[in-house]
Structures are given as structure tokens and as C-alpha cells.
Motif scaffolding. Structure first.
Motif: not given
Ligand SMILES: Cc1cc2nc3c(=O)[nH]c(=O)nc-3n(C[C@H](O)[C@H](O)[C@H](O)COP(=O)(O)OP(=O)(O)OC[C@H]3O[C@@H](n4cnc5c(N)ncnc54)[C@H](O)[C@@H]3O)c2cc1C
Length: 437
Positions: A10, A13-14, A32-33, A39-41, A55-57, A227, A410-411, A419-420
Motif C-alpha cells: 500500500g 500515507l502510512a 500499490e495497486r 490512498g484515501l489522501s 474533506g481531508h484536513l 498484492v 495505518g488506519r 488520521f493522516m
Molecule cells: C470520510 C473520511 C474522512 C477523513 N478525513 C480526514 C481528515 O480530515 N484528516 C485526517 O487526518 N484524516 C482523515 N481521514 C483519515 C485518512 O484518510 C487516513 O487516516 C489515511 O488516509 C490513512 O492512510 P493509510 O496509508 O493508513 O491508508 P490508505 O490511505 O487506505 O492507504 C492504503 C493503500 O493500500 C492500497 N492497497 C490496498 N490493498 C492493496 C493490495 N492488496 N495491494 C496493493 N495495495 C493495496 C490502497 O490502494 C491504498 O492506497 C478520513 C477518512 C475518511 C474515511
């Protein structure tokens, strides 16, 4: 077969932060797929609009990650003071609801205050295994709970609130005291509550700018590489477009239940614990609007008549998220997980129609002709459900992962409400543990 030091699943951000920490020190691959990092950011750019996944703040709280994030953003960073509302009884009252009861209809305001004082006077201690409904009624009383806490959180989580536990509440739910609640009901209060009273956001490029900045320094990032399976006995992974990879260390950031299913040799009891983990699905409808939006950053919508639980104006975070003189809006809709099931069970046309009517009623748009761009984005999983099953399953799963030296962060890797900045912090910490070995 390709070999690497650390395989990171993935590139959100993590995962990016883990790669950032390993860069130049030890070989690594981030698989990263998607065809873009973040990801969500991430941010999707279309026709002059920069659409985020709602909103991602940035709410920054730790010195090291704050310094890293601010150095990556450089002079492309703004500090904003929250302007958030709750839309209820046809009015916009300042957020948080519980500290701003003054504008409510008199009957509702006195119910909220009376029930709050009753609960405060009772001063009940927390019950063992308290559920969200009991917690809200014990802390805020039955009025505030009935009008805001319960309808809003049910709309958001899509799960019975007497089955939801409360470990996640403390950092995220504003807790004004008796004086604050009375002042907010009968006096005038300028006090701000909650973790997000100020926030940062990139001036240009949407929130995705942060992930892109981090990604541009990473030699090990591989996009379009999903993966498929992991074998911890041979320490190998099958990855789309990369083939078989042998690794020494593994960091996972993909959603925990899917990650467990990817394992070739996961025992039955671990698979069964993973199947107990629940989440909701969120769809975000991003809209490009020909006219500027009212100044609110975002608003909460607890009432059933609005199909979305929250709506905001990204162009009020930065006017560069929309072409000059225009606005970028987002509406967030929550569903039980996979409710569309790929079968078209969600009627998006109907959702759009009722949403546009609601936007007109709230003054976000004047007429439908103002909408010139539309983009639906799906977040699945979006919010992790905290319940007894999660509380029982996670220690078992993490003990199994720990025995195999796997970091799941990560989340969604850690399966929590985070959060991010926390995702970045966990990426750095996991990579540092690996560097120490
Ligand atoms: C509605 C909503 C609003 C939010 N607002 C905020 C905010 O305002 N401020 C804030 O700080 N945080 C916010 N967040 C939280 C924030 O989105 C997350 O904390 C952060 O993006 C998590 O990052 P991550 O890397 O842990 O996960 P992700 O961003 O989910 O990254 C995981 C990655 O893994 C990849 N992946 C998954 N399966 C596979 C696989 N089998 N093979 C290869 N890649 C794979 C995915 O494509 C993705 O890119 C919000 C979340 C939501 C749901």
C-alpha cells in the motif's frame, strides 16, 4: 525471483512514510495497486477542480511528524480556523451542537439543557462495556443524544449504536463542561471545542499534494501492483505486474481483514477473527459549481431528510481547488459495507436529485444549472466499527502477526479510527523498528 529488504503493501500515507524512512538505508518495495499514490489522501484532478476523498484536513499534534509534513508542504500550506455548522430544524447552528444550543427552537433547547443537567447531577460512572448509546445519554443527557449524537452517528456508522463501543470517542467528540453547555444555551460563547478548531491544508493541489511530495522521493514505489497473496513460511508475495517477490520484512497498510485473507497459511481461528471486523462504506459526491459557495467549511446533517451526513466546500479550504470564481463541494453518504454489491443497489440518480434539492435549501447552490462537474468516489472500508467483536478479535490477530514479525499499520492495517498524521507516524515507526534489527 526479485528480492527486497522490506515489502510494504500500500502506497497511502502510512506506506509512503515507511518507504520515506527506509529510502537510502535499506532496499524496499512499496506495492500499490492503484495507478497513483496517496490512498484515501489522494486528490483527483479534473477540468480545473481538485477533488479529495471528502474533506481531508491536517490536524497536527506531534512535533516530529508536524515538522516533516510542514517541510514537505513548504510554502504551499495554509492554516485555517474551523467554520463548521450543524444543519438542524432548518437552521445552521455552530458546531459542536452540544455547546451551541442557543439557536434551537425553545422546546428543544430546554429539553437538551434539562436532560443534560439531569445526567450531570446523576453523575453516573461509566458502565463496564458501555455502548455508545448509553455513553452519549450518560455524558450529554437524553435530549442532546436524541437530537444530535444518536441520529448523526447512526447515519455515519450505519450500525446499531447499542452495539458500538466507545474507545474512539475521547479524542474525536468535543466534551464541553456544564458551564460551557449553559453558556452555549443562554449566553454568548466564542469558545472553540474539539480536535479540529484549526487545521492545515495545501494552497495548491488538494490534500494529494502531500502524498505526491513524499512519493516523488521514493525509488521503491511501484504503482499498479496489487498484492494477491502472501506466504510467511517462504516470505514471498505474489504481486500483480511484479510477479513473485521475496522479502525479509513485511509492512502491511491494506485493510486488515483483506490482508489476513491474502495469507496462504492463516489458521482457521485467525480467519474467523478477521471475519468479525466490520466497517461502513462511504461514497463522496464531489461537485464543481459555477459560483462561489457560502463561507462554511463543512456542515453536519443529522436529520434523515438529508441523504448525506456531512457536506463541505473544499474551495473554502483553498480557492485553488476550483477554477477562479467557482466552488468545489463534497457530500458524504454512508452505507453498510458493500451495500451496492456491484448490483446497482444504490440509486445514485435518486441520491443526486434529493441532494441537489437539499443543497438549494441550505443555500449551497441557487439552481441546478450551477453544477458543471460531478465525481463519485468510493471509500470501502471508510469508518471502522468499534464493537465487542473488534475488541476480542484484534488482540488475537495482532499476537499472530507479531509472532511472524509483521507490522500492520495505518488506519486500515491497524483497523482503527485514525488520521493522516497518525498514518505517517506509524509508517516511520515501523520502518525504524526494521532498521534497528
Ligand atoms: C470520510 C473520511 C474522512 C477523513 N478525513 C480526514 C481528515 O480530515 N484528516 C485526517 O487526518 N484524516 C482523515 N481521514 C483519515 C485518512 O484518510 C487516513 O487516516 C489515511 O488516509 C490513512 O492512510 P493509510 O496509508 O493508513 O491508508 P490508505 O490511505 O487506505 O492507504 C492504503 C493503500 O493500500 C492500497 N492497497 C490496498 N490493498 C492493496 C493490495 N492488496 N495491494 C496493493 N495495495 C493495496 C490502497 O490502494 C491504498 O492506497 C478520513 C477518512 C475518511 C474515511
Amino acid at each position: 525471483m526479485t528480492e527486497t529488504g522490506t515489502l510494504i503493501i500500500g502506497g497511502g500515507l502510512a506506506g509512503l512514510a515507511a518507504g520515506y524512512t527506509l529510502e537510502g538505508k535499506q532496499p524496499y518495495i512499496i506495492a500499490e495497486r492503484e495507478l497513483r499514490p496517496g490512498g484515501l489522501s489522494a486528490t483527483i484532478k479534473t477540468k480545473g477542480y481538485f477533488f479529495d476523498y471528502s474533506g481531508h484536513l491536517l490536524h497536527l499534534r506531534w512535533p516530529e511528524t508536524t515538522e516533516l509534513i510542514l517541510s514537505l508542504l513548504g510554502n504551499n500550506c495554509m492554516l485555517l480556523e474551523r467554520n463548521a455548522k450543524v444543519r438542524i430544524f432548518g437552521k445552521n447552528i455552530p458546531f459542536p451542537f452540544q455547546a451551541n444550543l442557543k439557536k434551537l427552537p425553545e422546546k428543544v433547547r430546554s429539553e437538551c439543557v434539562r436532560e443534560f443537567l439531569k445526567a450531570a447531577d446523576l453523575g453516573m460512572p461509566p458502565q463496564e462495556h458501555e455502548n455508545y448509546k448509553c455513553w452519549a445519554e450518560r455524558v450529554f443527557g437524553k435530549g442532546i443524544s436524541r437530537h444530535f449524537m444518536l441520529p448523526y452517528n447512526f447515519k455515519l456508522l450505519q450500525h446499531p449504536l447499542d452495539k458500538v463501543t466507545t474507545e474512539w470517542c475521547a479524542p474525536f467528540v468535543p466534551m464541553p463542561d456544564r458551564n460551557d453547555i449553559l453558556k452555549g444555551a443562554y449566553g454568548s460563547s466564542q469558545k472553540k471545542f474539539g480536535y479540529n478548531t484549526v487545521f492545515r491544508y495545501p494552497k495548491k493541489g488538494g490534500i494529494g499534494f502531500l502524498a505526491e511530495k513524499m512519493a516523488e522521493t521514493l525509488s521503491g514505489l511501484r504503482l499498479g501492483c496489487e498484492v494477491i497473496s502472501i506466504n510467511m513460511e517462504t516470505k514471498t508475495a505474489e504481486i500483480k505486474n511484479l510477479g513473485k517477490i521475496k522479502f525479509r520484512h513485511l509492512i502491511n497498510t491494506a485493510p486488515l481483514p483483506f490482508f489476513i485473507k491474502m495469507q496462504k497459511n492463516a489458521p482457521k481461528h485467525i480467519l474467523s477473527h478477521a471475519s468479525r471486523l466490520k466497517s461502513n462504506t462511504v461514497y463522496v459526491l464531489n461537485l464543481g459549481i459555477k459560483k462561489p459557495a457560502p463561507k462554511t467549511h463543512w456542515a453536519y446533517f443529522p436529520e434523515k431528510k438529508y441523504p448525506f451526513y456531512r457536506a463541505g466546500a473544499a474551495s473554502n479550504f483553498s480557492n485553488e481547488t476550483a477554477p477562479k470564481g467557482k466552488a468545489s463541494l463534497y457530500l458524504e453518504f454512508a452505507f453498510p459495507p458493500d451495500s451496492d454489491n456491484g448490483n446497482g443497489e444504490i440509486d445514485f440518480n435518486k441520491l443526486e436529485k434529493t441532494s441537489f434539492r437539499a443543497l438549494k435549501e441550505c443555500g449551497f447552490i441557487k439552481n441546478l444549472n450551477q453544477i458543471e462537474e460531478k465525481l463519485w468516489l468510493k471509500m470501502n472500508p471508510a469508518y471502522v466499527i468499534y464493537d465487542r467483536e473488534r475488541a476480542e478479535a484484534l488482540p488475537e490477530i495482532f499476537s499472530w502477526l507479531k509472532d511472524r514479525g509483521i507490522f500492520s499499520i495505518g488506519r486500515y492495517g491497524a483497523w482503527k479510527y485514525s488520521f493522516m498524521e497518525e498514518a505517517i507516524k506509524e509508517g516511520i515507526e515501523a520502518a525504524r523498528s526494521i532498521l534497528k534489527e
